[in-house]
Design a protein around this motif. Structure first.
Motif, PDB file in Angstrom:
ATOM      1  N   VAL A 159       0.867  -1.177   0.000  1.00  0.00           N
ATOM      2  CA  VAL A 159       0.000   0.000   0.000  1.00  0.00           C
ATOM      3  C   VAL A 159       0.906   1.230   0.000  1.00  0.00           C
ATOM      4  O   VAL A 159       1.715   1.400   0.907  1.00  0.00           O
ATOM      5  CB  VAL A 159      -0.925   0.023   1.242  1.00  0.00           C
ATOM      6  CG1 VAL A 159      -1.750   1.286   1.282  1.00  0.00           C
ATOM      7  CG2 VAL A 159      -1.793  -1.214   1.295  1.00  0.00           C
ATOM      8  N   PRO A 172      -6.805   1.636   1.458  1.00  0.00           N
ATOM      9  CA  PRO A 172      -7.504   0.389   1.122  1.00  0.00           C
ATOM     10  C   PRO A 172      -8.590   0.098   2.151  1.00  0.00           C
ATOM     11  O   PRO A 172      -8.746   0.820   3.142  1.00  0.00           O
ATOM     12  CB  PRO A 172      -6.392  -0.653   1.179  1.00  0.00           C
ATOM     13  CG  PRO A 172      -5.439  -0.115   2.196  1.00  0.00           C
ATOM     14  CD  PRO A 172      -5.484   1.389   2.027  1.00  0.00           C
ATOM     15  N   ASP A 173      -9.303  -0.986   1.938  1.00  0.00           N
ATOM     16  CA  ASP A 173     -10.293  -1.437   2.906  1.00  0.00           C
ATOM     17  C   ASP A 173      -9.614  -1.643   4.262  1.00  0.00           C
ATOM     18  O   ASP A 173      -8.443  -2.051   4.329  1.00  0.00           O
ATOM     19  CB  ASP A 173     -10.927  -2.747   2.417  1.00  0.00           C
ATOM     20  CG  ASP A 173     -12.046  -3.178   3.318  1.00  0.00           C
ATOM     21  OD1 ASP A 173     -13.102  -2.531   3.292  1.00  0.00           O
ATOM     22  OD2 ASP A 173     -11.851  -4.173   4.065  1.00  0.00           O
TER      23      ASP A 173
END
Length: 184
Positions: A159, A172-173
């Motif tokens: 990420v 992100p989630d």
């Protein structure tokens, strides 16, 4: 005749124990759901704080590797306990599990065990407790300057976070950054 009566009573007693075990299992499911909900709610709050810290140019790295759990985080626990025919009677209480934030919840089944051949069960309610733990999944590859772009390694998923060009949708989630699991 006596044998039939004895067998009938034994069968009813066995049914009473099975009914109590079933109520206990359903209550444990409610406790598990409530604890997981509290941890998930805290994880969502951490993600909001993380986003605000990155946008504000604040030190945000600790939100990823060693999050401080904000609060309150009990609303989702109450809702999931109620959806499972139970009520939260204690918690969610913040605790520590192997160095990570944990969320202890105790629930009580709304319905009683029921009327059986065993006296007193009509007023008994099953109780259960559970603990869910919130664990960071990421390590920071790079420096510690909150204004510099960094790469997070989240259990093998990379990420990239660039604070200068950050938009909240860049994150992100939450499940990529933090796992939520039952501890007990």
């Amino acid at each position: 005749m006596w044998l039939t009566a004895i067998l009938l009573f034994a069968g009813l007693a066995f049914f009473a124990f099975a009914q109590a075990a079933s109520a206990r299992n359903q209550t444990q499911t409610a406790a598990d759901a409530a604890a997981l909900a509290a941890a998930s709610e805290a994880r969502d709050q951490i993600m909001q704080r993380l986003s605000l810290a990155i946008e504000g140019g604040e030190a945000w790295q600790e939100w990823v590797t060693d999050p401080t759990v904000p609060g309150p985080f009990g609303g989702a626990a109450q809702q999931l306990a109620a959806a499972n025919n139970a009520s939260v009677v204690a918690g969610p209480q913040l605790t520590e599990v192997s160095g990570y934030p944990g969320f202890r919840v105790q629930v009580r089944r709304n319905d009683s065990v029921g009327d059986t051949v065993i006296p007193g069960t009509e007023a008994m309610h099953a109780k259960a407790d559970a603990v869910a733990v919130l664990q960071p999944r990421c390590e920071i590859d790079g420096g510690t300057d909150p204004a510099e772009p960094l790469e997070l390694n989240c259990d093998g998923e990379i990420v990239d976070i660039d604070p200068e060009n950050f938009k909240p949708d860049d994150l992100p989630d939450a499940s990529v950054l933090f796992s939520v699991n039952l501890a007990e």
